[in-house]
Design a protein around this motif. Structure first.
Motif, PDB file in Angstrom:
ATOM      1  N   ALA A   1      -1.976   0.028 -11.185  1.00  0.00           N
ATOM      2  CA  ALA A   1      -0.899  -0.431 -12.168  1.00  0.00           C
ATOM      3  C   ALA A   1      -0.800  -2.059 -11.890  1.00  0.00           C
ATOM      4  N   GLY A   2      -1.907  -2.857 -11.717  1.00  0.00           N
ATOM      5  CA  GLY A   2      -1.855  -4.182 -11.366  1.00  0.00           C
ATOM      6  C   GLY A   2      -1.639  -4.707  -9.985  1.00  0.00           C
ATOM      7  N   GLY A   3      -1.603  -3.853  -9.117  1.00  0.00           N
ATOM      8  CA  GLY A   3      -1.433  -3.981  -7.716  1.00  0.00           C
ATOM      9  C   GLY A   3      -2.343  -3.328  -7.087  1.00  0.00           C
ATOM     10  N   THR A   4      -2.849  -3.726  -5.848  1.00  0.00           N
ATOM     11  CA  THR A   4      -4.216  -3.566  -5.013  1.00  0.00           C
ATOM     12  C   THR A   4      -3.749  -2.788  -3.802  1.00  0.00           C
ATOM     13  N   PHE A   5      -4.177  -1.654  -3.826  1.00  0.00           N
ATOM     14  CA  PHE A   5      -4.291  -0.865  -2.365  1.00  0.00           C
ATOM     15  C   PHE A   5      -5.576  -0.867  -1.897  1.00  0.00           C
ATOM     16  N   ALA A   6      -5.836  -1.421  -0.534  1.00  0.00           N
ATOM     17  CA  ALA A   6      -7.115  -1.170   0.096  1.00  0.00           C
ATOM     18  C   ALA A   6      -7.090  -0.517   1.544  1.00  0.00           C
ATOM     19  N   ILE A   7      -8.402  -0.036   1.580  1.00  0.00           N
ATOM     20  CA  ILE A   7      -8.714   0.615   3.043  1.00  0.00           C
ATOM     21  C   ILE A   7      -9.666  -0.172   3.761  1.00  0.00           C
ATOM     22  N   THR A   8      -9.902  -0.096   4.996  1.00  0.00           N
ATOM     23  CA  THR A   8     -10.631  -1.127   5.698  1.00  0.00           C
ATOM     24  C   THR A   8     -11.002  -0.575   6.974  1.00  0.00           C
ATOM     25  N   ASN A   9     -12.302  -0.429   7.530  1.00  0.00           N
ATOM     26  CA  ASN A   9     -12.765  -0.216   8.903  1.00  0.00           C
ATOM     27  C   ASN A   9     -13.031  -1.610   9.556  1.00  0.00           C
ATOM     28  N   MET A  10     -12.668  -2.747   9.154  1.00  0.00           N
ATOM     29  CA  MET A  10     -12.975  -3.929   9.720  1.00  0.00           C
ATOM     30  C   MET A  10     -11.766  -4.197  10.744  1.00  0.00           C
ATOM     31  N   GLU A  11     -12.203  -4.834  11.952  1.00  0.00           N
ATOM     32  CA  GLU A  11     -11.236  -4.897  12.982  1.00  0.00           C
ATOM     33  C   GLU A  11     -10.317  -6.147  12.871  1.00  0.00           C
ATOM     34  N   PHE A  12      -9.078  -5.752  12.723  1.00  0.00           N
ATOM     35  CA  PHE A  12      -8.029  -6.731  12.347  1.00  0.00           C
ATOM     36  C   PHE A  12      -7.110  -6.679  13.660  1.00  0.00           C
TER      37      PHE A  12
END
Length: 117
Positions: free
Chosen positions: A44-55
């Motif tokens: 709905a116009g927003g972004t949900f992300a998943i990541t396995n990058m190290e932050f």
């Protein structure tokens, strides 16, 4: 200053397992895949992300939380229970909504939410 939220992101440990949960179990549709290290879902116009990058962030229940609005909370809860998704908080009612909280494969909290009309 701030105009909008660009994205929400959860750190995860296993991309294939997490994609299966978010796409197959919750029904999110893949929007962008950056080298299987950062996955985005437009909601709905927003972004949900998943990541396995190290932050420096750790997956799990002590981190952030996101709430996904659904059309029918009871139906969604029944589908998640049928798929044996672990519940952190069983369905409950507040003055403004009905909600339940489940855990993704890394223990991140995912709220399933239905606003009252």
């Amino acid at each position: 200053m701030i105009k909008s939220i660009a994205f929400f992101v959860y750190p995860i440990t296993d991309m294939a397992r997490s994609r299966k949960f978010y796409e197959d179990t919750l029904g999110l549709k893949l929007d962008t895949n950056f080298g299987d290290k950062w996955i985005e879902y437009d909601i709905a116009g927003g972004t949900f992300a998943i990541t396995n990058m190290e932050f420096g962030h750790q997956p799990g229940a002590k981190g952030g939380a996101i709430a996904f609005e659904v059309d029918d909370l009871d139906k969604t809860v029944a589908q998640l229970k049928q798929k044996q998704v672990p519940f952190i908080l069983d369905p409950m009612e507040t003055p403004v909504c009905h909600m339940a909280v489940v855990a993704d494969p890394d223990g991140n909290s995912v709220t399933i939410h239905k606003r009252k009309s």
